[in-house]
Enzyme design. Structure first.
Site: not given
Lengths: 359, 359
Positions: A118, A139, A181, A221, A231, A235, A239, A242, A246, A259
Site C-alpha cells: 500500500r 503521477k 515537453e 510544472k 487535476e 493542472r 495537457n 497531449h 496520446h 512521447h
C-alpha cells in the site's frame, strides 16, 4: 547544484539538479532504509547502474531489477514482475525504491512503489530531458492496450535527484523528445522563453542552456501541480498538446515515436485549433519551421485517420460525456480549456494533415 | 437508520447502517455521476444485484461486473479483468464504482477504483458482517501468492451503505467469520462488551444485537483509523490476532478457512502470548469455550508447522528487519505492540498446538 521544493498534499519534496549527483547519493538519501531496490531499464543499466550502486551506503542491502528499455515496458506484465521482485527480495515498509531512468521507468517504478504494501518510499532519478516533466507531480501509471496511463495513482516521490551529466549520453531523438515537453512548458508560461527556444537549434544546445531549460520546466510544472494536485482545475493546462499526442501514440503503438515527439506534433494541432477556431495568432509558421529544423516526425500525421483519432480521444481520461476538452492558448502563456465539437476536430485535423502532406 | 461519519485525510465520508437501504439508493448516491459500474460476486449477484440496479437512478447508465465468489478472486488476474471492464464500458473520471459484497469485493473493487484513471469514486455496500471491518478505513488490496494484501493502496470510499437486511441470508460460517472481527473490536475497546459476547451463542443472535455489534465495531475501527490513517502508530492495534491469521490463510491457501475464522484463531494465540510471556490474565479459557461452542475451526492449528508460520510472518508487511512485532493486550481494551523473539514464538506456538491437539 540547484534545488526546487515541491509541495504536495502528503509531503514536500526536493528536486535536486546538478552535475554528477549520482556519485554522491549517500549525501542525499536517508540512511534509515532497511533495503533499496533500484529499478532501471536495459539501456540505462549499462550507463549508470554501477555508479548508482557504488554511491549508495554499503550498510544498506541494494537490489536491482531491470526491465527492457522502451514504452512497451509500461505494461501490466512488467508491473507484476516488479511486484514479484519486491516480494522476492523482501522489501518491507521501510524500504526504498529508486527509479533510475526516463519517464517510463519513473511511471512504472512509481506505480510499483505506490501499490507495494500500500505504498513505500521512492526516489526519482531521471536520466532523460523528457523526465523533467514526469518526475515531478506524483503521477505514476502504466498503459492499457486501449489507452496511455489508464492505470495508475497519484503518489509523490520523497525526492527527485537529477544528474545533468546523464543527459550527455542521450541520442538526438531523446533530446528532441525532451524538448517537446520543454517547449510546452515555455508555451504555457513565458513568451520570451518560447521565442528564444524557437530561434535555437537542438543540435547546438549547450549544457548550460539545457540545465536552465530543465530547471525552468520543472518550476512551471511544480507551480501548477502545487495548486492543483489532482487535476481538478489548472493542472489540465499541462495537457497542452497531449490530447492528440496520446491518441497518436496509442494508434501507432507505444514506442513507434517518442512521447515528446508526439507532444510536439500535438502542440502543432493545438496551435491550429487555437488560431483557426478561436482567432489566436500563435506563431504556427515559426513553430513548423522549428519542428522541421529539428527533425520532429511531423509526417506521422499523414499516417493517421482523423476518425480513429477521434475515437481514441473519446477514451482519453479527460473526456466527459463523450465530449472532447482541449487545452488551447489565447496567446503564448495564456492557456484555457474549451470543449470542441467532433465535426470541427475532424475538419481541422484533415486540414492539418493536408498541409503536412504538402497538398 | 444510523450513521457514523469517518474523517480521512482526503475527505469525510458517511457510513449508513439500516434495514433495506439497498432499495433506496437514489436517496444516498449523488446524481452527478456519468455512469456506474457495480462490481459484485457470483453469490451476492443472485441475492441483491437486481435490487441494487432497480434502486439506482434510471438517468445514469449502470453496468455490472461479476467475479467468482471467494477470496481467490482477490487476485491480479481478476484485477486486470475488472480494469478491462472499466475501459470497455468507458468509465470516465466522473463515474462511480459500487462494491457490492463482502470484504473480498470491497478490497478488490476498491483497488480497481483507486488505480483506474488514477482514482475514481467508489461506494462500499457490504453484505457480510466481516466487511464491517474492511469497508471502513480505506485499505484496498489484492493478494500475492506469497502474502495477503501485499498489493494495494490507501483509498477511501465516498460512502459506505450497510443494508443490515443483507445479513439475513448469511450462512453460519459467514456469521462466525464476521464475529472474528467483532470480538477483536470488543477486545480492543470494551471489556463489558467482550464479556457479553463471550457469554452468547452466535446461533441465538438477534437482529437487534447484530446491528448493535456492527455499529460498535465500526465505531472502534473508525476512531482508530481517523487518528492514524497510514498505520504509523495505533492503527497497528487493529492487527490484533492478524499476524498469525495471515500466515495461516496463506499457508492453507486463501479460502480454506474464512478470514474471520483465521482471526479468531489468531486471537487465541495472541492471548496465549500475552498471558504466558507478558503476565497478562486474559480470559483464555472462556475464549476457548466460546470458540468451541461456536464451531470455530481451532483444529487448523494441528495442520500447521510453527517454522513455516514463522517464515510467513517474516514476510508480513508489519515485519521490520526480520523481527516480528505482535499486538498483545495488557488486559482487555489495553493493547500494545511488542517485538517477540523467534524462539519464543516457536515455543508458544508448539505449546498451543499441543493443547489444541489434546495432548
Amino acid at each position: 547544484m540547484a534545488s526546487v521544493t515541491v509541495r504536495s498534499s502528503s509531503h514536500d519534496y526536493e528536486v535536486l539538479i546538478g552535475k554528477g549527483l549520482r556519485h554522491n547519493l549517500v549525501e542525499f538519501i536517508s540512511s534509515g532504509y532497511t533495503s533499496i531496490l533500484v529499478i532501471t531499464d536495459s539501456t540505462v543499466k549499462d550507463h549508470y547502474l554501477q555508479d548508482v550502486k557504488e554511491s549508495l551506503s554499503e550498510a544498506t542491502p541494494v537490489f536491482t531489477a531491470v526491465v527492457p528499455a522502451g514504452e512497451s515496458s509500461k505494461s501490466m506484465v512488467r508491473y507484476e514482475e516488479l511486484l514479484d521482485s519486491c516480494v522476492d527480495v523482501k522489501l518491507d515498509r521501510k524500504s526504498l525504491i529508486i527509479a533510475l531512468g526516463g519517464g517510463m521507468i519513473g511511471d512504472l517504478a512509481g506505480f510499483v512503489a505506490s501499490t507495494y504494501l500500500r505504498g513505500i518510499d521512492y526516489i526519482q532519478m531521471p536520466t532523460t530531458i523528457l523526465a523533467h516533466d514526469s518526475s515531478v507531480g506524483g503521477k505514476v501509471a502504466i498503459n492499457h492496450p486501449k489507452g496511455k496511463n489508464l492505470i495508475g495513482s497519484f503518489y509523490h516521490p520523497v525526492k527527485v535527484i537529477y544528474d545533468i551529466e546523464t543527459m550527455e549520453t542521450l541520442p538526438e531523438s531523446e533530446i528532441r523528445s525532451g524538448y517537446g515537453e520543454v517547449i510546452k512548458h515555455a508555451f504555457l508560461s513565458d513568451e520570451d522563453w518560447a521565442h528564444r527556444l524557437l530561434k535555437g537549434k537542438l543540435s547546438e544546445l549547450s549544457v548550460k542552456q539545457l540545465e536552465s531549460d530543465i530547471m525552468k520546466g520543472i518550476q512551471v510544472k511544480a507551480s501548477i501541480v502545487e495548486k492543483d494536485e489532482r487535476e481538478a482545475g489548472i493542472r489540465k493546462y499541462l495537457n497542452l498538446g497531449h490530447t492528440l499526442a496520446h491518441a497518436i501514440e496509442a494508434e501507432l503503438g507505444y514506442g513507434e515515436i517518442t512521447h515528446g515527439e508526439a507532444v510536439a506534433v500535438g502542440l502543432l494541432f493545438m496551435m491550429k485549433l487555437s488560431n483557426e477556431l478561436k482567432g489566436a495568432q500563435l506563431p504556427i509558421q515559426a513553430y513548423k519551421e522549428w519542428l522541421d529544423d529539428n527533425n520532429y516526425p511531423v509526417s506521422v500525421l499523414t499516417r493517421i485517420r482523423p476518425d480513429r483519432m477521434l475515437e481514441r480521444m473519446m477514451l482519453d481520461k479527460k473526456t466527459l460525456r463523450r465530449k472532447i476538452n482541449f487545452v488551447l492558448l489565447h496567446e503564448l502563456s495564456d492557456p484555457y480549456v474549451v470543449e470542441i465539437e467532433e465535426a470541427q476536430l475532424l475538419e481541422q485535423m484533415s486540414l492539418l494533415i493536408n498541409e503536412v502532406s504538402g497538398e
